[in-house]
Design a protein around this motif. Structure first.
Motif, short mmCIF file in Angstrom:
data_model
loop_
_atom_site.label_atom_id
_atom_site.label_comp_id
_atom_site.label_asym_id
_atom_site.label_seq_id
_atom_site.Cartn_x
_atom_site.Cartn_y
_atom_site.Cartn_z
N ALA A 108 107.31 -60.83 -57.90
CA ALA A 108 106.73 -60.82 -56.55
C ALA A 108 108.31 -61.14 -55.24
CB ALA A 108 106.65 -62.17 -55.87
N ILE A 109 109.30 -61.78 -55.40
CA ILE A 109 110.10 -61.31 -54.57
C ILE A 109 111.08 -60.45 -54.28
CG2 ILE A 109 112.63 -62.54 -53.80
CD1 ILE A 109 111.93 -65.48 -55.24
N ASN A 110 111.21 -59.92 -55.46
CA ASN A 110 111.78 -58.50 -56.02
C ASN A 110 110.93 -57.74 -55.08
OD1 ASN A 110 114.17 -59.12 -56.71
ND2 ASN A 110 113.15 -59.06 -59.23
N TYR A 111 109.46 -57.74 -54.91
CA TYR A 111 108.74 -56.79 -54.02
C TYR A 111 108.59 -57.01 -52.78
CZ TYR A 111 104.20 -54.10 -53.63
OH TYR A 111 103.77 -53.25 -52.54
N THR A 112 108.82 -57.95 -52.11
CA THR A 112 108.72 -58.32 -50.84
C THR A 112 110.43 -57.73 -50.61
OG1 THR A 112 109.12 -60.78 -51.27
CG2 THR A 112 106.78 -59.71 -50.94
N ASN A 113 111.48 -57.96 -51.04
CA ASN A 113 112.40 -57.44 -50.76
C ASN A 113 113.05 -56.27 -50.18
OD1 ASN A 113 114.03 -59.55 -50.56
ND2 ASN A 113 114.90 -59.67 -53.49
N TYR A 114 111.74 -55.06 -51.04
CA TYR A 114 111.49 -53.73 -50.92
C TYR A 114 110.55 -53.15 -49.70
CZ TYR A 114 115.04 -53.79 -53.64
OH TYR A 114 116.75 -53.36 -54.70
N PHE A 115 109.09 -54.12 -49.92
CA PHE A 115 108.14 -53.58 -49.13
C PHE A 115 107.45 -54.84 -48.26
CE2 PHE A 115 107.89 -51.46 -54.21
CZ PHE A 115 108.11 -49.92 -53.34
N ARG A 116 107.59 -54.41 -47.87
CA ARG A 116 106.67 -55.50 -46.58
C ARG A 116 105.82 -56.44 -47.09
NH1 ARG A 116 110.22 -56.67 -42.36
NH2 ARG A 116 108.15 -57.75 -41.21
N PRO A 117 105.70 -57.42 -47.02
CA PRO A 117 104.05 -58.14 -47.21
C PRO A 117 102.74 -57.63 -46.02
CG PRO A 117 105.55 -59.82 -47.13
CD PRO A 117 106.11 -58.71 -46.76
N LYS A 118 101.96 -57.30 -46.37
CA LYS A 118 100.74 -57.21 -45.51
C LYS A 118 100.20 -57.76 -44.34
CE LYS A 118 100.51 -52.58 -47.89
NZ LYS A 118 100.51 -51.71 -47.19
N TYR A 119 100.84 -58.94 -44.12
CA TYR A 119 99.85 -59.89 -43.35
C TYR A 119 100.99 -59.04 -42.46
CZ TYR A 119 99.63 -64.61 -40.98
OH TYR A 119 99.46 -65.20 -40.55
N LYS A 120 99.63 -60.23 -41.24
CA LYS A 120 99.74 -59.35 -40.33
C LYS A 120 99.63 -60.84 -39.01
CE LYS A 120 98.94 -54.83 -40.23
NZ LYS A 120 97.97 -53.23 -39.08
N TYR A 121 100.57 -61.11 -38.42
CA TYR A 121 100.53 -63.05 -38.12
C TYR A 121 100.01 -62.77 -36.98
CZ TYR A 121 104.47 -62.38 -35.73
OH TYR A 121 105.50 -61.55 -35.01
N GLU A 122 99.51 -61.47 -36.37
CA GLU A 122 99.55 -61.69 -34.67
C GLU A 122 97.90 -60.67 -35.00
OE1 GLU A 122 100.75 -57.47 -35.87
OE2 GLU A 122 101.46 -59.22 -36.44
N ALA A 123 97.12 -60.21 -35.78
CA ALA A 123 96.12 -59.36 -36.00
C ALA A 123 95.03 -60.81 -35.45
CB ALA A 123 95.65 -59.22 -37.36
N LEU A 124 94.77 -62.00 -35.20
CA LEU A 124 94.01 -62.41 -35.30
C LEU A 124 94.02 -62.46 -33.21
CD1 LEU A 124 91.47 -64.67 -35.88
CD2 LEU A 124 92.62 -66.05 -35.50
N GLY A 125 95.18 -62.96 -33.03
CA GLY A 125 95.24 -63.69 -31.69
C GLY A 125 94.60 -62.31 -30.85
N LYS A 126 95.70 -61.23 -31.06
CA LYS A 126 94.90 -59.85 -30.53
C LYS A 126 93.50 -59.33 -30.89
CE LYS A 126 99.40 -57.65 -30.85
NZ LYS A 126 100.69 -56.69 -31.01
#
Length: 366
Positions: A171-189
């Motif tokens: 999982a760490i190797n994957y996230t080093n090359y591809f950003r996680p899909k999580y958008k922390y600002e989505a709910l607030g906006k």
């Protein structure tokens, strides 16, 4: 800080713990901080899905029918379908106003006629019309459409939304090359858009009222309180985690001590290289310490290192380090008599003799 995104730094070479699936001596077990972050995201996603559906329903139920009734088309449609869709919407609204048709049945009839597969095209028409009548600016409409699109990641790629909260090397190797899909600002906006829509549509559109908000009111209130509580708790835990790491990182430096070069904790001779068996003499699996490695581990405890620091330095699990500490205490702790260790030439990697120590030798050399 919402959601507390975790960034994994790719090591320069190799694995920190080569004989484990995880990059942490605690293994795959989650910490209190990690559990709270995942709880935060789960609650956040629940609220997001409700707000998302509420805004989508507004665009499809209140904005889109008005757009087609006023012959505002962003895409080509069959003329009869436009006319019938407008007629159906008027009939359903009249039936709802006269209490002859429930809101749920009206929504079902609309979806059946309009077709769920055309929802994306209808949203484009609705947003274009909303921009025309001044509900949104072009920038706001574009941003809101992107926020609504985040629903697809949650529905179909939830594993990628949570991928950064992991200790697994893959999982760490994957996230080093591809950003996680999580958008922390989505709910607030999305919350902001939800609050401004009622004020923006005054004297422009009629809004269909339903029971959805009333049915979700208690859950929404509890979830919002939990988000605020978890946000404060996570912030405190992050501060404590940084202090802990800063404190333990000072224990990693072995410069100026005897445990360098061939006596360093990660020297190959300190670890079993393979699983072999010769008669009754069983050799443990790869990653277990040799007798020499056990002595090096004990010398780290002699220096006052904590089990967690020893786990990082030796490349073992925290559980194993705690067991080694118990054995070190049984052997005398700080007053124990150290064993001899074989020395190695750093260039040839061949044994170059036995360590000379002034203390009394007990047992055989290692």
């Amino acid at each position: 800080m919402a959601g507390a995104v975790k960034y994994c730094v790719k090591p320069d070479s190799g694995r920190l713990f080569p004989f484990s699936r995880y990059n942490d001596p605690r293994g795959g077990g989650s910490s209190a901080l990690e559990r709270n972050i995942l709880r935060y995201r789960a609650i956040e996603i629940t609220l997001y899905l409700f707000y998302n559906e509420e805004i989508r329903n507004f665009m499809l139920t209140d904005v889109y029918p008005v757009a087609i009734c006023e012959n505002f088309y962003a895409i080509s449609e069959v003329p009869d379908k436009k006319r019938l869709s407008c007629l159906l919407d008027r009939l359903l609204r009249d039936a709802e106003a006269a209490n002859k048709l429930s809101i749920e049945d009206a929504d079902t009839l609309r979806q059946t006629f309009l077709g769920a597969g055309q929802e994306g095209k209808k949203l484009k028409i609705a947003f274009a019309f909303a921009v025309k009548i001044g509900i949104f600016s072009e920038e706001e409409a574009s941003e809101l459409q992107m926020l609504l699109g985040y629903r697809n990641d949650i529905a179909h790629r939830i594993h990628l939304v949570m991928s950064d909260i992991s200790r697994n090397y893959e999982a760490i190797n994957y996230t080093n090359y591809f950003r996680p899909k999580y958008k922390y600002e989505a709910l607030g906006k999305l919350r902001v858009f939800r609050n401004i829509i009622p004020t923006r549509i005054a004297k422009k559109l009629r809004r269909t009222l339903g029971l959805n908000s009333a049915l979700f009111e208690m859950a929404e209130h509890v979830f919002e309180l939990d988000l605020r509580r978890l946000d404060r708790l996570i912030a405190k835990q992050i501060v404590r985690e940084r202090e802990r790491y800063k404190k333990i990182s000072g224990e990693f430096n072995l410069q100026g001590t005897e445990l360098v070069e061939d006596l360093s904790p990660r020297f190959p001779a300190n670890h079993r290289s393979s699983r072999t068996s010769c008669g009754d003499n069983y050799m443990p699996a790869t990653g277990h310490l040799t007798k020499r490695g056990v002595e090096i581990c004990y010398r780290l405890f002699d220096m006052g290192k904590t089990p967690l620091a020893v786990a990082y330095l030796m490349g073992m699990s925290l559980r194993s380090a705690k067991r080694r500490q118990q054995n070190w205490i049984k052997s005398g702790g700080f007053s124990r008599i150290r064993a001899e260790v074989k020395r190695y030439d750093m260039y040839t990697m061949q044994k170059s003799g036995t360590e000379m120590i002034s203390m009394k030798k007990t047992g055989e050399g290692v």
